[in-house]
Design a protein around this motif. Structure first.
Motif, short mmCIF file in Angstrom:
data_model
loop_
_atom_site.label_atom_id
_atom_site.label_comp_id
_atom_site.label_asym_id
_atom_site.label_seq_id
_atom_site.Cartn_x
_atom_site.Cartn_y
_atom_site.Cartn_z
N ILE B 20 35.41 27.16 67.48
CA ILE B 20 36.84 27.38 67.30
C ILE B 20 37.64 26.86 68.49
O ILE B 20 38.65 26.21 68.34
N LEU B 21 37.12 27.15 69.67
CA LEU B 21 37.89 26.78 70.85
C LEU B 21 38.00 25.27 70.95
O LEU B 21 37.04 24.56 70.70
N HIS B 34 45.55 30.15 72.41
CA HIS B 34 46.28 29.88 71.18
C HIS B 34 45.77 28.56 70.69
O HIS B 34 45.21 27.78 71.43
N SER B 35 45.98 28.32 69.42
CA SER B 35 45.44 27.08 68.89
C SER B 35 46.36 25.91 69.17
O SER B 35 45.94 24.78 69.26
N SER B 36 47.66 26.19 69.30
CA SER B 36 48.57 25.09 69.58
C SER B 36 48.64 24.90 71.08
O SER B 36 49.58 25.31 71.73
N GLU B 477 42.37 35.11 58.42
CA GLU B 477 42.99 34.91 59.72
C GLU B 477 44.47 34.55 59.56
O GLU B 477 45.35 35.11 60.21
N LYS B 478 44.75 33.63 58.65
CA LYS B 478 46.13 33.22 58.42
C LYS B 478 46.92 34.38 57.83
O LYS B 478 48.10 34.54 58.11
N GLU B 489 55.88 32.93 55.77
CA GLU B 489 55.12 32.63 56.99
C GLU B 489 53.85 31.87 56.66
O GLU B 489 53.44 30.98 57.40
N ARG B 492 54.77 28.40 56.34
CA ARG B 492 54.96 27.76 57.64
C ARG B 492 53.63 27.39 58.27
O ARG B 492 53.48 26.34 58.89
N LEU B 493 52.66 28.28 58.12
CA LEU B 493 51.33 28.00 58.69
C LEU B 493 50.67 26.86 57.93
O LEU B 493 49.97 26.04 58.50
N ARG B 496 52.23 23.34 58.68
CA ARG B 496 52.19 22.88 60.06
C ARG B 496 51.12 21.82 60.20
O ARG B 496 49.96 22.07 59.88
N ARG B 498 48.33 19.91 61.56
CA ARG B 498 47.34 20.25 62.59
C ARG B 498 46.58 19.01 62.99
O ARG B 498 46.04 18.31 62.16
#
Lengths: 119, 502, 319
Positions: B20-21, B34-36, B477-478, B489, B492-493, B496, B498
């Protein structure tokens, strides 16, 4: 083009703005006039009904505006001068009338206070 | 407490998080969680400074001369607003989804479709545009064609609408709902879904998409008549309402004819054979008569039987859907002034009065005698704070939860906060006279459930907006990040863009 | 065995010791007829931690020392009052007495086995201002540091073998009460399955209650979306759960106050991570790697007088 009190206004102008172009009609008077004849504040001159135009003209002609008001203004100053009051003298000398300082910042008084005041 | 996890397994966890990281995390010391990450931020703009070589120059105090500004003609009146309010419903770059179902009589009650996206039929789009069901910032423009997610509330609504127009015991029922909910929980889209279902069922749809416009003193107003000078009519707004109604319900209205005489209208214009469409068009052409025309249209639509002399061609009227999006604006004083330069309360505008009176039970018969649904939504983003309305909504919710109005738990307005009495009286929950008329209910929209959210995110993925493997874990998660599945929301996710560093 | 101290201090102590020896020699010769006064008996022979090598060099001179004078035998009053401490003329006699005493103790017990500094019990030594008050003398920072070094060295003596003398001497230099004696009980999950933890970041402080559940997150009673409008903040607030893939396995109830959006979000992060560690201590390496266990202790630097901001200076103006 719409005539209000003998003045021609383009149709795209706001009624409120047009009314405020008369000497003696400000924010308060124009708001009152609009409310009296049920005109909404964003109304354009072109949207006025004929009756509303006549009503406004009639109401304006009852008010003391434009030259009448200007004359009253000058008469008041003249009266002060003729009765020999301090305020009248200050007007004549072109100095501040209401006790402001004269050492600096008398530009407005110099410009405005004179016997034949421009209004 | 005993944990449900095996400790031994946990020690073998590291591989998963490492995936994930972002791999650059170790290299970059800033902003670790954070992911962003800052990596994904747009590159900093180059500053236009001359580098090196030059000596430092003194700055003089003299101002630079203004460059003559090139003045072009400003856009025509209304052009900028049209651009702002433009609604794009299709995006040819998005992928088409094979097998996407449309709103129809079968699909609107099909519980198996829960969590899937139902497209809006293309012929209906013009009708929906006419009633201004779409709002500019709703993100219709990112998909190939407009569609809405079927959630629990949608299915309930579908069943309701199906029942009212069907022949069962629900026929002719009147359901009154106040739709509330947090920001972007889908209140407006809920109304849109209701409209699409109503159009499918050939109902008459009457909407007020922008209640705010009625109270901001931006349209003309005048006293209703000499008898009651304290009630005001808004001719332009009424004409607009009529034109919306006619444009959207052309098919239905043109099939119905006048069933009685109308006092407020010219007798020569309204004859026995006049269709309701023609009737309404009279009001559109002459805004001064718009309100009377609307009242005539309303009486016609609510007529249960024809007056003598008008029996020919009388057809039973269809049920009605009435929606208002954002009632809070109607619960305070408007920006209009009366003759004494005092603000006019919104309830004194006859337009507002009419729609709010529908919330109360009709005096002799049901407020919608042919049945129908009232959906009055609140808004969370564009709404004034009206204390009395908050109290009213709380009272409604309490009543629905079974708290009796006499019990001490029942919410009461604070006597020191000067709650508006007229607003408090807006919603009358006394027992209606008509048996099929319901009392106002409150419907609070929350987030989607996980399954619905999954369907929604899959829609994004299949439209080519999202390049992720939609797994339950990812959706979960979302779902949490979207505050428990708040649909706006989630959108929005989902939209976005990515850029995964991998 | 030699005590590692700064060179300057070593020199100072040398000169002091030499003068003390000289003076005692002079006392012996000149004041032999003086009468005794009541005072503490001083140790005749000292083992200096710093002087071992020199002493071995001076073994030939040592026997020259005269026998000790027994002041109790004196019958008459001395013509000059003899100071109790040999360090009386040094300016800070009490401090030097303490130092010499500790040095002698250290020399005496140097061979005892020691433990690693990390394993020695943590002691709350006097802070310098407190110590100055206790001795009532001006003590330089550096000198106090050298004293602390000896104390730390003594403290490293194995607790089981530590003589009472050392223990008493150390006790003299500790603050009253024992600030480090209280060890808070390790946090546990309570009977309702809730773990509670706090976190701080910038000006914000958060308290988080974590319980197993379905992934509901409430911040100050509001949903995550209402509490943090920015997606970035939402992500960072739940990062501890996300990077361990526990986001849908716990419910979070957070109360956070102070600070702004970022501070609040990251205070919640820290608190969630700590609360999660109570439930699952084995996650620590993962969380550590994700960067949520480390406390970010940075705060806004204060503005200073004469500066425009914390560090920025006003522009230099000629004249």
């Amino acid at each position: 083009m719409v005539f209000i009190l003998g003045v021609n206004f383009p149709e795209r102008n706001l009624v409120k703005k047009s009314l405020e172009s008369f000497f003696g009609v400000g924010n308060l008077s124009s708001t009152r006039l609009l409310a009296r004849f049920h005109i909404h504040p964003t109304c354009k001159v072109g949207e006025l009904a004929n009756k509303q135009v006549l009503d406004i003209t009639a109401a304006l002609s009852d008010m003391k505006i434009e030259n009448d008001l200007r004359r009253q203004y000058l008469d008041n100053i003249k009266r002060l001068k003729e009765t020999g009051t301090y305020r009248g003298r200050r007007h004549a000398l072109g100095l501040p009338v209401r006790g402001q300082r004269t050492r600096t910042q008398t530009k407005t008084a110099n410009k405005l206070n004179r016997m034949e005041r421009r209004v | 407490m005993v944990s449900s996890f095996c400790w031994g397994c946990l020690t073998r966890l590291p591989p998963a998080p490492r995936a994930i990281l972002p791999p650059t995390l170790t290299a970059q010391r800033v902003a670790s969680f954070h992911s962003s990450a800052a990596l994904l931020a747009p590159p900093a703009k180059k500053q236009n400074k001359p580098v090196g070589g030059k000596f430092r120059q003194g700055n003089s105090a003299r101002m630079k001369k203004k460059k003559p500004v090139e003045r072009t003609r400003p856009p025509a009146v209304g052009e900028r607003k049209a651009l702002r309010k433009r609604i794009i419903l299709s995006n040819p770059n998005a992928l088409e989804i094979p097998g996407m179902k449309e709103v129809s009589e079968e699909t609107m009650v099909d519980a198996r479709l829960r969590g899937s996206i139902l497209g809006l039929p293309v012929p209906m789009l013009d009708q929906l545009r006419a009633v201004q069901a779409f709002k500019p910032k709703q993100g219709w423009s990112i998909f190939r064609r407009p569609g809405t997610v079927v959630r629990r509330e949608t299915l309930e609504l579908g069943r309701l609408i199906d029942g009212i127009s069907g022949e069962g015991e629900d026929k002719g029922k009147v359901v009154k709902k106040i739709v509330t909910g947090d920001r972007s929980t889908g209140k407006t889209v809920h109304l849109l879904q209701a409209m699409s279902m109503a159009f499918t069922k050939k109902w008459v749809v009457v909407t007020v998409p922008e209640p705010q416009d009625l109270v901001t003193a931006s349209t003309a107003y005048a006293p209703l008549s000499d008898e009651n000078p304290n009630v005001y009519v808004q001719p332009e707004a009424s004409a607009a309402l009529l034109s919306r109604t006619v444009a959207a319900n052309k098919q239905v209205l043109s099939g119905l004819t006048v069933s009685r005489e109308h006092a407020g209208l010219l007798k020569s214009a309204v004859k026995a054979g006049t269709t309701l469409e023609d009737l309404a068009k009279m009001g559109i052409q002459d805004p001064a008569a718009a309100w009377n025309t609307f009242q005539a249209l309303w009486t016609e639509l609510n007529a249960t039987s024809p007056a003598p002399g008008f029996e020919k061609n009388f057809k039973p009227r269809p049920p009605m859907l009435v929606t208002v999006d954002g009632i809070a604006h109607w619960m305070k004083e408007s920006k209009y002034n009366n003759v004494d330069v005092k603000p006019i309360h919104a309830h004194d505008l006859v337009f507002v009065q009419h729609f709010l009176s529908l919330l109360k039970p009709g005096p002799s018969q049901s407020s919608l005698p042919n049945g129908g649904v009232l959906l009055y939504a609140t808004s969370a983003s564009n709404s004034p704070t009206v204390y009395a309305l908050d109290v009213v909504l709380k009272q409604l919710a309490a009543r629905q939860a079974g708290v009796s109005p006499s019990s001490p738990e029942f919410p009461q307005p604070d006597p020191y906060l000067n709650a508006d009495k007229r607003v408090l009286a807006t919603i009358d929950t006394s027992k209606p006279v008509a048996p099929k008329e319901g009392i106002p209910e409150i419907q609070t929209l929350g987030g989607l459930s996980r399954e619905e959210a999954r369907g929604f995110m899959e829609y994004f993925a299949r439209s080519g907006l999202l390049r992720e493997n939609i797994t339950d874990a990812w959706v979960g998660e979302k779902w949490s990040l979207a505050g428990g599945g708040v649909v706006g929301e989630l959108e929005r996710l989902g939209r976005r863009l990515r850029v995964t560093a991998a | 065995m030699a005590c590692p101290s700064s060179n300057g201090l070593v020199h100072a102590m040398h000169s002091l010791r030499q003068t003390a020896q000289l003076r005692s020699f002079a006392q012996r010769s000149v004041l032999s007829a003086s009468a005794p006064i009541r005072h503490q008996q001083r140790q005749p022979a000292r083992g200096y931690a710093t002087e071992v090598v020199e002493e071995t060099d001076k073994t030939t001179e040592k026997p020259v020392a005269a026998p000790e004078i027994d002041f109790s035998q004196f019958k008459s009053t001395p013509t000059r009052i003899i100071p109790v401490s040999g360090a009386y003329f040094s300016g800070s006699p009490k401090f030097i007495d303490h130092l010499l005493k500790l040095e002698s103790i250290l020399a005496k017990y140097a061979p005892l086995p020691t433990v690693e500094p990390t394993e020695a019990p943590r002691m709350a030594w006097f802070k310098l201002p407190q110590f100055r008050e206790v001795v009532g003398e001006p003590v330089a920072t550096k000198k106090y540091q050298s004293l602390l070094k000896i104390l730390l060295r003594l403290n490293r003596i194995d607790q089981k073998l530590m003589p009472d003398e050392v223990r008493d001497a150390l006790a003299l230099f500790t603050r009253p009460g024992n600030p480090y004696g209280f060890q808070p009980a390790p946090p546990t999950v309570n009977e309702n399955g809730i773990s509670r933890a706090k976190g701080k970041r910038k000006e914000a402080s958060a308290v988080v209650h974590l319980v197993e559940g379905e992934g509901e997150v409430r911040v100050n009673g509001k949903t995550l979306v209402e509490a943090f409008p920015r997606v970035h903040d939402r992500e960072s607030a739940t990062w501890a759960l996300r990077c361990t893939q526990r986001l849908d396995k716990y419910n979070v109830w957070a109360t956070v106050q102070g600070g702004g959006n970022t501070g609040q979000a990251e205070a919640v992060t820290l608190a969630v991570a700590r609360a999660l560690l109570v439930h699952e201590p084995a996650l620590k390496p993962v969380l550590r790697k994700a960067g949520v266990v480390t406390v970010d202790a940075r705060r806004v630097e204060r503005k200073k007088p004469g500066h425009v901001k914390a560090r920025k200076m006003p522009t230099w103006v000629k004249r």
